[in-house]
Motif scaffolding. Structure first.
Motif, PDB file in Angstrom:
ATOM      1  N   GLU A  73       0.803  -1.227   0.000  1.00 51.29           N
ATOM      2  CA  GLU A  73       0.000   0.000   0.000  1.00 51.29           C
ATOM      3  C   GLU A  73       0.834   1.274   0.000  1.00 51.29           C
ATOM      4  OE1 GLU A  73      -2.584  -0.538   3.361  1.00 51.29           O
ATOM      5  OE2 GLU A  73      -3.800  -2.047   2.325  1.00 51.29           O
ATOM      6  N   LEU A  74       2.006   1.215  -0.658  1.00 50.85           N
ATOM      7  CA  LEU A  74       2.851   2.403  -0.794  1.00 50.85           C
ATOM      8  C   LEU A  74       2.495   3.196  -2.040  1.00 50.85           C
ATOM      9  CD1 LEU A  74       6.248   0.705   0.108  1.00 50.85           C
ATOM     10  CD2 LEU A  74       4.845   2.177   1.588  1.00 50.85           C
ATOM     11  N   ILE A  75       2.044   2.485  -3.072  1.00 49.91           N
ATOM     12  CA  ILE A  75       1.641   3.117  -4.327  1.00 49.91           C
ATOM     13  C   ILE A  75       0.350   2.469  -4.801  1.00 49.91           C
ATOM     14  CG2 ILE A  75       3.979   3.709  -5.096  1.00 49.91           C
ATOM     15  CD1 ILE A  75       2.870   1.035  -7.097  1.00 49.91           C
ATOM     16  N   GLU A  76      -0.267   3.144  -5.765  1.00 49.31           N
ATOM     17  CA  GLU A  76      -1.371   2.520  -6.477  1.00 49.31           C
ATOM     18  C   GLU A  76      -1.173   2.786  -7.956  1.00 49.31           C
ATOM     19  OE1 GLU A  76      -5.155   4.152  -5.323  1.00 49.31           O
ATOM     20  OE2 GLU A  76      -4.518   6.197  -5.715  1.00 49.31           O
ATOM     21  N   ARG A  77      -1.603   1.845  -8.768  1.00 49.85           N
ATOM     22  CA  ARG A  77      -1.521   1.998 -10.220  1.00 49.85           C
ATOM     23  C   ARG A  77      -2.932   2.272 -10.725  1.00 49.85           C
ATOM     24  NH1 ARG A  77       2.736  -2.917 -11.400  1.00 49.85           N
ATOM     25  NH2 ARG A  77       1.961  -3.706  -9.439  1.00 49.85           N
ATOM     26  N   VAL A  78      -3.043   3.337 -11.505  1.00 45.46           N
ATOM     27  CA  VAL A  78      -4.352   3.786 -11.980  1.00 45.46           C
ATOM     28  C   VAL A  78      -4.299   3.923 -13.494  1.00 45.46           C
ATOM     29  CG1 VAL A  78      -6.061   5.632 -11.845  1.00 45.46           C
ATOM     30  CG2 VAL A  78      -4.714   5.031  -9.815  1.00 45.46           C
ATOM     31  N   ARG A  79      -5.281   3.357 -14.162  1.00 46.75           N
ATOM     32  CA  ARG A  79      -5.363   3.485 -15.619  1.00 46.75           C
ATOM     33  C   ARG A  79      -5.781   4.906 -15.986  1.00 46.75           C
ATOM     34  NH1 ARG A  79      -3.695  -0.654 -18.429  1.00 46.75           N
ATOM     35  NH2 ARG A  79      -3.988  -2.674 -17.485  1.00 46.75           N
ATOM     36  N   ASP A  80      -5.194   5.408 -17.059  1.00 49.50           N
ATOM     37  CA  ASP A  80      -5.505   6.737 -17.556  1.00 49.50           C
ATOM     38  C   ASP A  80      -6.959   6.783 -18.025  1.00 49.50           C
ATOM     39  OD1 ASP A  80      -3.913   9.348 -18.587  1.00 49.50           O
ATOM     40  OD2 ASP A  80      -5.533   8.843 -19.982  1.00 49.50           O
ATOM     41  N   ASP A  81      -7.666   7.875 -17.725  1.00 50.55           N
ATOM     42  CA  ASP A  81      -9.066   8.007 -18.116  1.00 50.55           C
ATOM     43  C   ASP A  81      -9.250   8.067 -19.629  1.00 50.55           C
ATOM     44  OD1 ASP A  81      -9.908   8.015 -15.483  1.00 50.55           O
ATOM     45  OD2 ASP A  81      -9.835  10.206 -15.317  1.00 50.55           O
ATOM     46  N   ARG A  82      -8.307   8.680 -20.312  1.00 51.41           N
ATOM     47  CA  ARG A  82      -8.436   8.870 -21.763  1.00 51.41           C
ATOM     48  C   ARG A  82      -7.857   7.724 -22.576  1.00 51.41           C
ATOM     49  NH1 ARG A  82      -6.674  15.051 -21.415  1.00 51.41           N
ATOM     50  NH2 ARG A  82      -8.585  15.848 -20.525  1.00 51.41           N
ATOM     51  N   ASP A  83      -6.781   7.138 -22.067  1.00 51.30           N
ATOM     52  CA  ASP A  83      -6.121   6.054 -22.781  1.00 51.30           C
ATOM     53  C   ASP A  83      -5.870   4.928 -21.794  1.00 51.30           C
ATOM     54  OD1 ASP A  83      -4.501   4.311 -24.174  1.00 51.30           O
ATOM     55  OD2 ASP A  83      -3.232   5.874 -25.037  1.00 51.30           O
ATOM     56  N   ARG A  84      -6.725   3.927 -21.806  1.00 49.58           N
ATOM     57  CA  ARG A  84      -6.682   2.841 -20.828  1.00 49.58           C
ATOM     58  C   ARG A  84      -5.401   2.012 -20.912  1.00 49.58           C
ATOM     59  NH1 ARG A  84      -9.380   2.976 -16.714  1.00 49.58           N
ATOM     60  NH2 ARG A  84      -9.864   0.792 -16.655  1.00 49.58           N
ATOM     61  N   ARG A  85      -4.618   2.179 -21.979  1.00 46.29           N
ATOM     62  CA  ARG A  85      -3.344   1.451 -22.093  1.00 46.29           C
ATOM     63  C   ARG A  85      -2.287   2.042 -21.170  1.00 46.29           C
ATOM     64  NH1 ARG A  85      -2.554   2.385 -28.317  1.00 46.29           N
ATOM     65  NH2 ARG A  85      -3.300   4.371 -27.512  1.00 46.29           N
ATOM     66  N   ILE A  86      -2.472   3.285 -20.772  1.00 42.89           N
ATOM     67  CA  ILE A  86      -1.504   3.974 -19.916  1.00 42.89           C
ATOM     68  C   ILE A  86      -1.852   3.732 -18.449  1.00 42.89           C
ATOM     69  CG2 ILE A  86      -0.571   6.215 -19.222  1.00 42.89           C
ATOM     70  CD1 ILE A  86      -1.165   7.181 -22.085  1.00 42.89           C
TER      71      ILE A  86
END
Length: 141
Positions: A73-86
């Motif tokens: 729980e040090l970081i979280e990875r979040v998909r980009d709203d505009r480009d889900r590949r990012i």
């Protein structure tokens, strides 16, 4: 030349720092994880591929490191709203606290080492290391 003497001194300093950091950061953080937290906090957010340059490692190693950090729980990875590949890396509140703790541990260690020389020589040392590494440093106040 002083290369052999420099190498011995540099090895000792970096070894001492590495051992100190690993023992003091454990069990919740590693020095590599601290580096990631600092890079991401400085940039606000980063893509995992951005870390390859900073950490001088492989994409697989970055993924493994980020997996552990996310699990803790040090970081979280979040998909980009505009480009889900990012995928963006964000530091969590726990990550912010651990980054602060880690930088305080490192600062305390380095302050102890640097206190052995005058403020002027500390400034000179930073200047000379900047020259060696080709990094320009601002004047230290």
């Amino acid at each position: 030349m002083y290369t052999n003497e420099f190498a011995k001194l540099w090895f000792k300093l970096t070894k001492d720092l590495r051992i100190h950091m690993e023992t003091q950061l454990a069990p919740t953080l590693t020095e590599s994880q601290l580096n990631v937290l600092e890079y991401v906090l400085a940039a606000d957010r980063m893509k995992p591929s951005d870390l390859i340059h900073y950490l001088a490692t492989t994409p697989a190693a970055v993924t493994t490191l980020l997996d552990r950090m996310e699990k803790n729980e040090l970081i979280e990875r979040v998909r980009d709203d505009r480009d889900r590949r990012i995928v963006w890396i964000h530091v969590t509140p726990k990550g912010i606290e651990e980054a602060k703790r880690g930088t305080e541990i490192r600062e305390s260690f380095l302050t102890e080492y640097l206190s052995r020389i005058s403020a002027h020589n500390q400034q000179l040392l930073v200047y000379l290391l900047g020259k060696i590494t080709n990094i320009e440093h601002q004047r230290i106040s």
